[in-house]
Write a protein that holds these residues in place. Sequence first.
Motif, PDB file in Angstrom:
ATOM      1  N   TYR A  12       0.815  -1.212   0.000  1.00 31.89           N
ATOM      2  CA  TYR A  12       0.000   0.000   0.000  1.00 31.89           C
ATOM      3  C   TYR A  12       0.852   1.268   0.000  1.00 31.89           C
ATOM      4  N   PRO A  13       1.713   1.424  -0.967  1.00 29.34           N
ATOM      5  CA  PRO A  13       2.542   2.637  -1.000  1.00 29.34           C
ATOM      6  C   PRO A  13       1.733   3.913  -1.137  1.00 29.34           C
ATOM      7  N   GLU A  14       0.487   3.802  -1.620  1.00 30.13           N
ATOM      8  CA  GLU A  14      -0.357   5.002  -1.749  1.00 30.13           C
ATOM      9  C   GLU A  14      -0.734   5.587  -0.390  1.00 30.13           C
ATOM     10  N   ARG A  15      -0.532   4.838   0.669  1.00 28.07           N
ATOM     11  CA  ARG A  15      -0.846   5.338   2.011  1.00 28.07           C
ATOM     12  C   ARG A  15       0.334   6.064   2.662  1.00 28.07           C
ATOM     13  N   VAL A  16       1.456   6.070   2.002  1.00 25.61           N
ATOM     14  CA  VAL A  16       2.678   6.604   2.599  1.00 25.61           C
ATOM     15  C   VAL A  16       2.923   8.028   2.127  1.00 25.61           C
ATOM     16  N   THR A  17       3.403   8.867   3.039  1.00 28.69           N
ATOM     17  CA  THR A  17       3.823  10.220   2.701  1.00 28.69           C
ATOM     18  C   THR A  17       5.172  10.503   3.348  1.00 28.69           C
ATOM     19  N   TYR A  18       5.903  11.375   2.738  1.00 31.17           N
ATOM     20  CA  TYR A  18       7.197  11.809   3.283  1.00 31.17           C
ATOM     21  C   TYR A  18       7.170  13.309   3.566  1.00 31.17           C
ATOM     22  N   ASP A  19       5.961  13.813   3.777  1.00 29.53           N
ATOM     23  CA  ASP A  19       5.788  15.239   4.053  1.00 29.53           C
ATOM     24  C   ASP A  19       6.244  15.542   5.481  1.00 29.53           C
ATOM     25  N   ARG A  20       7.225  16.396   5.606  1.00 26.29           N
ATOM     26  CA  ARG A  20       7.820  16.667   6.908  1.00 26.29           C
ATOM     27  C   ARG A  20       6.813  17.306   7.871  1.00 26.29           C
ATOM     28  N   SER A 162       9.108   8.143   7.488  1.00 27.39           N
ATOM     29  CA  SER A 162       7.946   7.962   6.628  1.00 27.39           C
ATOM     30  C   SER A 162       6.700   7.994   7.496  1.00 27.39           C
ATOM     31  N   MET A 163       5.583   8.281   6.868  1.00 27.61           N
ATOM     32  CA  MET A 163       4.302   8.335   7.566  1.00 27.61           C
ATOM     33  C   MET A 163       3.292   7.537   6.759  1.00 27.61           C
ATOM     34  N   LYS A 164       2.520   6.721   7.449  1.00 29.04           N
ATOM     35  CA  LYS A 164       1.505   5.898   6.781  1.00 29.04           C
ATOM     36  C   LYS A 164       0.151   6.176   7.405  1.00 29.04           C
ATOM     37  N   VAL A 165      -0.858   6.320   6.555  1.00 23.46           N
ATOM     38  CA  VAL A 165      -2.209   6.654   7.009  1.00 23.46           C
ATOM     39  C   VAL A 165      -3.192   5.658   6.419  1.00 23.46           C
TER      40      VAL A 165
END
Length: 221
Positions: A12-20, A162-165
């Motif tokens: 599920y890479p679409e759930r990951v963000t690298y926004d600080r 990394s951040m996952k939602v």
Amino acid sequence: MSPTPRTTAQRYPERVTYDRDAVHAILDEALAVHVGFATDEGPVVIPTLHMREGDRLVLHGSAFGRFMGTAAGGAPLCVTATLIDGVILGRASSHHSAAYRSVMVFGQASPVEDEQERADLLARIVESVIPGRLSGPHAARRPSVAEAHYTAVLTMPIEEFSMKVRAGFARDEPKDDEVAAWAGHIPLTVTPGTPVPDAITGTRFPAPVYDPAVHRFRQDS
């Protein structure tokens, strides 16, 4: 930030963000993090209160404990923060899940050697949990340099993360459309209780009040 091999999602890479900024917001909202590291006896994960200051995490613990001794020696760390926002129910049990926001930070931490600086950072950790606790006419006593001798403080740069939602509803399949079961999302929130005074202070001083805007109790002056 660009993803690294450790922060690249396999599922599920679409759930990951690298926004600080988004990562900072999760670290600020979470009251505690879990710190994972390897030891000669195997992997260990330690929960601890934390604080974010700019682009670094501030961690603390007993100066004589395994966690601080290992981390201060430059061991690789994985720090995680997780906020559970609800449970997700599908018509098939295999599609049940949780709604969450989670952050992983990888890196190494550095010990704060100066005891006065450690005392100041420990005070700021208290303030990050209960804003206003160490100021005003009803302030708690600040940490002393002597107390800082027994409490280690580490700082860790927030560089590899990394951040996952996970949100929304279950990914039900057409074959389950006829299943007679409710499906949807049940939100979960942290609900603070009424502060309970100890036997010494009683009701002589004002209790902290919860401020939902910052997800913290606040000590009014």
